[in-house]
Design a protein around this motif. Structure first.
Motif, PDB file in Angstrom:
ATOM      1  N   ALA A  39      23.287  37.073 109.469  1.00 42.87           N
ATOM      2  CA  ALA A  39      23.093  38.409 108.890  1.00 42.87           C
ATOM      3  C   ALA A  39      23.891  39.462 109.646  1.00 42.87           C
ATOM      4  CB  ALA A  39      21.609  38.769 108.889  1.00 42.87           C
ATOM      5  N   ARG A  40      23.935  39.343 110.965  1.00 39.64           N
ATOM      6  CA  ARG A  40      24.629  40.342 111.775  1.00 39.64           C
ATOM      7  C   ARG A  40      26.150  40.184 111.722  1.00 39.64           C
ATOM      8  NH1 ARG A  40      21.418  43.125 115.566  1.00 39.64           N
ATOM      9  NH2 ARG A  40      19.225  42.458 115.574  1.00 39.64           N
ATOM     10  N   ILE A  41      26.623  38.950 111.574  1.00 41.69           N
ATOM     11  CA  ILE A  41      28.066  38.712 111.576  1.00 41.69           C
ATOM     12  C   ILE A  41      28.654  38.847 110.173  1.00 41.69           C
ATOM     13  CG2 ILE A  41      28.271  36.215 111.108  1.00 41.69           C
ATOM     14  CD1 ILE A  41      29.936  38.180 114.010  1.00 41.69           C
ATOM     15  N   ALA A  42      27.803  39.024 109.176  1.00 38.42           N
ATOM     16  CA  ALA A  42      28.244  39.062 107.781  1.00 38.42           C
ATOM     17  C   ALA A  42      29.381  40.046 107.505  1.00 38.42           C
ATOM     18  CB  ALA A  42      27.048  39.358 106.864  1.00 38.42           C
ATOM     19  N   PRO A  43      29.381  41.262 108.081  1.00 37.87           N
ATOM     20  CA  PRO A  43      30.457  42.206 107.736  1.00 37.87           C
ATOM     21  C   PRO A  43      31.860  41.671 107.999  1.00 37.87           C
ATOM     22  CG  PRO A  43      28.652  43.384 108.777  1.00 37.87           C
ATOM     23  CD  PRO A  43      28.346  41.916 108.913  1.00 37.87           C
ATOM     24  N   ASP A 274      28.169  36.151 122.322  1.00 32.37           N
ATOM     25  CA  ASP A 274      29.556  36.410 122.709  1.00 32.37           C
ATOM     26  C   ASP A 274      30.362  36.923 121.519  1.00 32.37           C
ATOM     27  OD1 ASP A 274      29.048  35.277 125.278  1.00 32.37           O
ATOM     28  OD2 ASP A 274      29.418  33.275 124.459  1.00 32.37           O
ATOM     29  N   VAL A 275      30.174  36.280 120.372  1.00 34.41           N
ATOM     30  CA  VAL A 275      30.964  36.620 119.194  1.00 34.41           C
ATOM     31  C   VAL A 275      30.626  38.016 118.703  1.00 34.41           C
ATOM     32  CG1 VAL A 275      31.438  35.998 116.793  1.00 34.41           C
ATOM     33  CG2 VAL A 275      31.296  34.217 118.545  1.00 34.41           C
ATOM     34  N   ARG A 276      29.349  38.357 118.682  1.00 40.58           N
ATOM     35  CA  ARG A 276      28.966  39.707 118.268  1.00 40.58           C
ATOM     36  C   ARG A 276      29.565  40.760 119.201  1.00 40.58           C
ATOM     37  NH1 ARG A 276      23.773  37.285 116.959  1.00 40.58           N
ATOM     38  NH2 ARG A 276      22.975  37.930 118.977  1.00 40.58           N
ATOM     39  N   ASP A 277      29.548  40.472 120.507  1.00 39.27           N
ATOM     40  CA  ASP A 277      30.137  41.400 121.468  1.00 39.27           C
ATOM     41  C   ASP A 277      31.639  41.544 121.241  1.00 39.27           C
ATOM     42  OD1 ASP A 277      27.656  41.778 122.618  1.00 39.27           O
ATOM     43  OD2 ASP A 277      28.028  40.425 124.319  1.00 39.27           O
ATOM     44  N   ARG A 278      32.301  40.438 120.948  1.00 36.35           N
ATOM     45  CA  ARG A 278      33.744  40.476 120.722  1.00 36.35           C
ATOM     46  C   ARG A 278      34.075  41.301 119.474  1.00 36.35           C
ATOM     47  NH1 ARG A 278      37.039  36.595 123.004  1.00 36.35           N
ATOM     48  NH2 ARG A 278      38.221  36.293 121.078  1.00 36.35           N
ATOM     49  N   VAL A 279      33.295  41.101 118.433  1.00 39.16           N
ATOM     50  CA  VAL A 279      33.549  41.847 117.193  1.00 39.16           C
ATOM     51  C   VAL A 279      33.300  43.335 117.405  1.00 39.16           C
ATOM     52  CG1 VAL A 279      32.724  42.216 114.840  1.00 39.16           C
ATOM     53  CG2 VAL A 279      33.147  39.890 115.670  1.00 39.16           C
TER      54      VAL A 279
END
Length: 297
Positions: A39-43, A274-279
């Protein structure tokens, strides 16, 4: 009876079940956390999978349990989930209804089915479900033991240089396991043409670097080398989607990376946080795939 939590996503009420079930036992990562990640990475994820028929790798009992690939829309698929009736040569049926994950509610619905991995082809379907020609070219760099990720990094740079010489920019991501993927955004081109070019490029690379590169499918040839798999450009094959989780001991993610990271000594294993932080810091490193169109030589 499983406990259900009802949430509203894009105006649709969804019943999410077993949110506390641990799907990654070594890490303690739960189904609720899987859904939350998607849900958070969807954008940034949705633009890369919108319009692309999905193949979902489902693990209802977690990564240590039985799994299955699912191409068709499962029974009781909600009517609001977009599907496209498409051929499946070599399958048990000539054609099936594929799920097209175009929006957040469908992505959350898929994650609730414990679809940990999402795989998509290099082409999209149009608004009426007609299949377009591929708009991506992909190379899967798969190291054969004892070769590992470092060898894949080395070969990826060699392949980037070859593609540069052909006038093509390429963009890397991790596979989420031991390898790397290189994408080349292209103008829509037949899969026969994209497959032929990718095979020829892999063969050229093997010819110039026989000590490290193999382009042939025979697994006996891969020991200590990096297999440059060009075959995922076949219309009926798929590649794990950008930002997809992988089903392994740890919930690693297939993550866009920079060439500086590949050529440096950066750790190339990334979990959901990690991925959310990178985005949040860098945005979508694969955004050029959505905008850039290049002609094959």
């Amino acid at each position: 009876m499983s406990a259900k939590t009802r949430v509203e996503v894009e105006g649709t009420r969804l019943a999410l079940s077993n949110l506390d079930k641990v799907l990654y036992p070594e890490h303690g990562f739960t189904k609720g956390e899987v859904i939350d990640y998607y849900a958070r990475i969807a954008p940034v994820m949705l633009p890369h999978i919108t319009g692309r028929p999905s193949t979902r790798l489902r693990y209802p009992e977690g990564v240590d349990g039985q799994s299955f690939f699912e191409k068709n829309a499962p029974p009781h698929t909600p009517g609001w989930v977009r599907t496209a009736h498409l051929p499946t040569p070599g399958g048990s049926r000539d054609s099936i209804d594929f799920v097209i994950i175009d929006d957040l509610r469908t992505l959350v619905w898929s994650a609730n089915l414990a679809a940990l991995e999402l795989h998509v082809p290099q082409w999209r379907v149009g608004p009426r479900g007609g299949a377009h020609e591929p708009d991506l070219l992909v190379f899967d760099l798969d190291p054969g033991p004892p070769a590992g990720l470092e060898a894949a990094r080395e070969v990826s740079v060699m392949l980037r240089e070859l593609l540069d010489d052909d006038g093509l920019r390429s963009f890397p991501k991790t596979s989420g396991r031991k390898g790397l993927h290189l994408y080349v955004p292209i103008t829509e081109t037949s899969d026969e043409r994209t497959s032929a070019y990718a095979k020829e490029a892999a063969q050229r690379l093997e010819k110039d670097h026989r000590d490290l590169v193999v382009s042939r499918m025979d697994k006996k040839l891969r020991r200590g080398k990096v297999f440059v798999d060009w075959s995922q450009n076949n219309r009926h094959k798929t590649t794990v989607a950008p930002y997809s989780l992988r089903a392994a001991e740890e919930p690693y993610v297939s993550t866009p990376v920079t060439w500086d990271e590949i050529e440096g000594d950066a750790e190339l294993r990334f979990g959901p946080d990690d991925v959310r932080d990178r985005v949040e810091r860098d945005g979508d490193l694969l955004e050029p795939l959505l905008e850039l169109r290049q002609k094959l030589p």
